[in-house]
Design an enzyme around this catalytic site. Structure first.
Site, short mmCIF file in Angstrom:
data_model
loop_
_atom_site.label_atom_id
_atom_site.label_comp_id
_atom_site.label_asym_id
_atom_site.label_seq_id
_atom_site.Cartn_x
_atom_site.Cartn_y
_atom_site.Cartn_z
N SER A 47 -8.09 10.81 2.76
CA SER A 47 -8.16 9.78 3.80
C SER A 47 -6.88 9.78 4.62
CB SER A 47 -8.37 8.39 3.18
OG SER A 47 -9.58 8.33 2.47
N THR A 91 -5.73 1.12 -2.76
CA THR A 91 -4.72 2.13 -3.03
C THR A 91 -3.36 1.47 -3.23
OG1 THR A 91 -5.99 3.66 -1.67
CG2 THR A 91 -3.72 4.30 -2.20
N GLU A 152 -14.57 10.09 3.95
CA GLU A 152 -13.51 10.82 4.65
C GLU A 152 -14.05 11.51 5.90
OE1 GLU A 152 -11.70 11.38 0.23
OE2 GLU A 152 -12.78 13.04 1.18
#
Length: 185
Positions: A47, A91, A152
């Protein structure tokens, strides 16, 4: 399956999912980019690679765009925009970054599968992209692709579409952008 059959299936998955992106969310991001003083982008893993490509295209348009963590990235101010690309929105390296941008008075935009995530809740605006999370459990999207590949790919295609919209708004063509293309390669 042979390679071309996989390619056809990947394109079919992209066609099915890309049409599900909310146009008003996309327009809101385009508007915020156009109004921002500086643009910062951040992401991790694949990403992160897609969002870096987005920063490069913005730079080629003449937009002041930076990748967070690079040595030439300046400080963020209140009229600036941080765009985070993260499928999960969880994340660990990106959560404190979103909080910091918020505390500096900047705007945080999130492109994600999960607008209800930690970063999604911090963000001032989110764009939900269809895709499967890395574990694919309960995503609602059928994909033959591994891990977060569908997200992605959607991220890259979506960011390119945003660039086209910005080019249209600024009356730019590829020639004008090519003049800003790296020439020391």
């Amino acid at each position: 399956m042979n390679t071309s059959e996989y390619e056809v299936q990947i394109l079919k998955e992209l066609n099915q999912t890309i049409e599900l992106i909310a146009e008003d969310e996309a327009d809101n991001l385009v508007d915020r980019i156009a109004r921002a003083n500086k643009i910062f982008v951040a992401g991790a893993g694949r990403s992160g690679l897609m969002i870096r490509a987005f920063a490069m295209r913005m730079m080629q348009m003449g937009i002041e765009a930076y990748v967070v963590g690079e040595t030439v990235t300046p400080n963020m101010g209140k009229d600036d925009l941080l765009i985070i690309g993260s499928g999960s929105g969880e994340t660990k390296s990106l959560v404190p970054m979103a909080k910091k941008a918020n505390s500096l008075g900047g705007t945080v935009a999130m492109i994600t599968i999960s607008p209800e995530s930690t970063i999604g809740k911090i963000a001032d605006l989110t764009v939900k992209l269809p895709g499967s999370p890395k574990d694919q459990a309960g995503s609602g999207y059928e994909t033959i692709q591994p891990m977060g590949a569908l997200f992605e790919q959607n991220l890259l295609v979506f960011c390119d579409a945003v660039i086209l919209k910005l080019m249209d708004n600024k009356n730019l063509d590829s020639k004008a952008m090519y003049d800003r293309h790296a020439n020391l390669e």
